[in-house]
Design an enzyme around this catalytic site. Structure first.
Site, mmCIF file in Angstrom:
data_model
loop_
_atom_site.group_PDB
_atom_site.id
_atom_site.type_symbol
_atom_site.label_atom_id
_atom_site.label_comp_id
_atom_site.label_asym_id
_atom_site.label_seq_id
_atom_site.Cartn_x
_atom_site.Cartn_y
_atom_site.Cartn_z
ATOM 1 N N LYS A 119 -4.642 -13.419 1.151
ATOM 2 C CA LYS A 119 -3.292 -13.925 1.434
ATOM 3 C C LYS A 119 -3.205 -14.394 2.890
ATOM 4 O O LYS A 119 -2.611 -15.432 3.195
ATOM 5 C CB LYS A 119 -2.256 -12.828 1.153
ATOM 6 C CG LYS A 119 -2.053 -12.598 -0.344
ATOM 7 C CD LYS A 119 -1.300 -11.320 -0.698
ATOM 8 C CE LYS A 119 -1.311 -11.137 -2.221
ATOM 9 N NZ LYS A 119 -0.674 -9.911 -2.697
ATOM 10 N N ASP A 174 8.050 -11.863 -2.912
ATOM 11 C CA ASP A 174 7.351 -11.317 -4.088
ATOM 12 C C ASP A 174 8.249 -11.345 -5.328
ATOM 13 O O ASP A 174 7.765 -11.181 -6.442
ATOM 14 C CB ASP A 174 6.968 -9.856 -3.814
ATOM 15 C CG ASP A 174 5.465 -9.648 -3.741
ATOM 16 O OD1 ASP A 174 4.732 -10.469 -4.302
ATOM 17 O OD2 ASP A 174 5.053 -8.649 -3.129
ATOM 18 N N GLN A 209 2.075 -4.763 -0.269
ATOM 19 C CA GLN A 209 1.065 -4.783 -1.328
ATOM 20 C C GLN A 209 1.184 -3.525 -2.195
ATOM 21 O O GLN A 209 1.289 -2.415 -1.697
ATOM 22 C CB GLN A 209 -0.337 -4.880 -0.695
ATOM 23 C CG GLN A 209 -1.471 -5.025 -1.684
ATOM 24 C CD GLN A 209 -1.453 -6.345 -2.459
ATOM 25 O OE1 GLN A 209 -0.958 -7.362 -1.966
ATOM 26 N NE2 GLN A 209 -1.988 -6.338 -3.658
HETATM 27 N N1 GUN Z 1 -0.291 -5.926 -6.516
HETATM 28 C C1 GUN Z 1 -0.761 -6.626 -7.578
HETATM 29 N N2 GUN Z 1 -0.127 -7.813 -7.680
HETATM 30 C C2 GUN Z 1 0.757 -7.856 -6.667
HETATM 31 C C3 GUN Z 1 1.716 -8.838 -6.254
HETATM 32 O O1 GUN Z 1 1.886 -9.904 -6.850
HETATM 33 N N3 GUN Z 1 2.431 -8.522 -5.149
HETATM 34 C C4 GUN Z 1 2.259 -7.335 -4.489
HETATM 35 N N4 GUN Z 1 3.032 -7.107 -3.436
HETATM 36 N N5 GUN Z 1 1.416 -6.416 -4.852
HETATM 37 C C5 GUN Z 1 0.655 -6.679 -5.938
#
Ligand code: GUN
Length: 295
Positions: A53, A120, A97
């Site tokens: 990311k 998100d 995350q």
């Molecule tokens: N963990 C797995 N997929 C995601 C996501 O799309 N966003 C976040 N913040 N954590 C994740």
């Protein structure tokens, strides 16, 4: 029939190229979108997702702030950091995350993010707006799945979409997006899960099948009809002594067998994964535009 393989990397690269131009245009107006990233603990998969990311931010000219915190971080410390980012004008999007360590209250953390920075799309305000069809940040993985379908020319309207998996991150939001009365919705959606009786009876009826359970080989060739479009959201590590790192990544679908019956299929890796990060970038730029009053 042998399926056309949907190249998620290419679709993601196309969207990122458009976005890079947009970010360059914003920079000329003095607007630099910013993403604040928080990762708690040392889950290796989470670390590699967060690194990807941050690389995407760098590639596009988006400011990013990396906060990798030890597993012993307290709930209060995490809430304080979220609060700080809520107040920081350089940060347009906040990404915590998941999963968080077991001692933490995930809902409290997600609910603590300012909905205006909820790139998100996990805050209940964002989820609620999505369900009633109002404009909001859409969660990145289901939003990425939607774009993969659209850019691959798959007809969503009137199709029977069967989603296997009912998580808050993928299954539930995707079902809601596809059922909307809109030009990118109008599907008939079935959501299957661990308590579904005779899973194969449902999956065989799918025009579009989405697997999001996190278990290899959940979808085998006998479970699909000819011509189905298959989107594999699963990312699973399986031991592989022939690989230097000792494992390889596979999805939830028996790719080699199912591709012989499907019309379209996404690979793992290189399918949905690159789209998730791309949609996060799209949401962060959108948030920066809204904050500047041009969204
Ligand atoms: N963990 C797995 N997929 C995601 C996501 O799309 N966003 C976040 N913040 N954590 C994740």
């Amino acid at each position: 029939m042998t399926a056309k393989i949907i190249d998620g990397k290419q679709v993601a690269a196309d969207i990122r190229a458009e976005l890079k131009d947009e970010v360059a245009g914003l920079a000329k107006q003095g607007i630099v979108p910013g993403l604040g990233v928080i990762l708690v603990g040392d889950d290796p998969a989470s670390h590699s997702y967060v690194t990807a990311k941050e690389r995407a931010c760098e590639e596009l000219g988006i400011y990013s702030e990396d906060n990798r915190l030890p597993a012993e971080t307290t709930q209060d410390e995490l809430m304080a950091l979220v609060g700080k980012m809520n107040a920081d004008p350089r940060i347009n999007g906040i990404l915590v995350q998941l999963p968080l360590p077991k001692h933490m209250n995930e809902s409290e953390v997600l609910f603590g993010i300012d909905p205006a920075k909820d790139v998100d799309g996990f805050h209940p305000v964002s989820v609620g707006k999505m369900v009633v069809g109002e404009e909001t940040f859409l969660s990145c993985t289901p939003h990425g799945v939607l774009h993969l379908l659209l850019r691959s020319g798959v007809t969503i309207e009137g199709s029977h979409v069967v989603i296997v998996g009912r998580s808050n991150i993928v299954g539930k939001p995707l079902a809601n997006m596809l059922v909307q009365k809109s030009s990118t919705g109008n599907a008939t959606v079935t959501v299957c899960h661990t308590r579904t009786k005779d899973l194969a009876e449902h999956t065989r009826q799918a025009d579009i099948l989405v697997a999001a359970v996190g278990r290899p080989n959940t979808i085998t060739a006998d479970m699909v009809q000819d011509g189905v479009a298959v989107i594999d959201v699963g990312v699973n590590r399986v031991d592989d002594a022939t690989k230097k790192r000792g494992y390889r990544l596979v999805g939830d679908v028996d790719f080699e067998a199912v591709k012989e019956k499907a019309s379209l299929i996404t690979p793992v890796p290189g399918g949905v994964g690159p789209m998730t990060i791309t949609m996060l970038m799209v949401n962060t730029v959108e948030s920066a535009k809204r904050a500047a009053g041009i969204g």
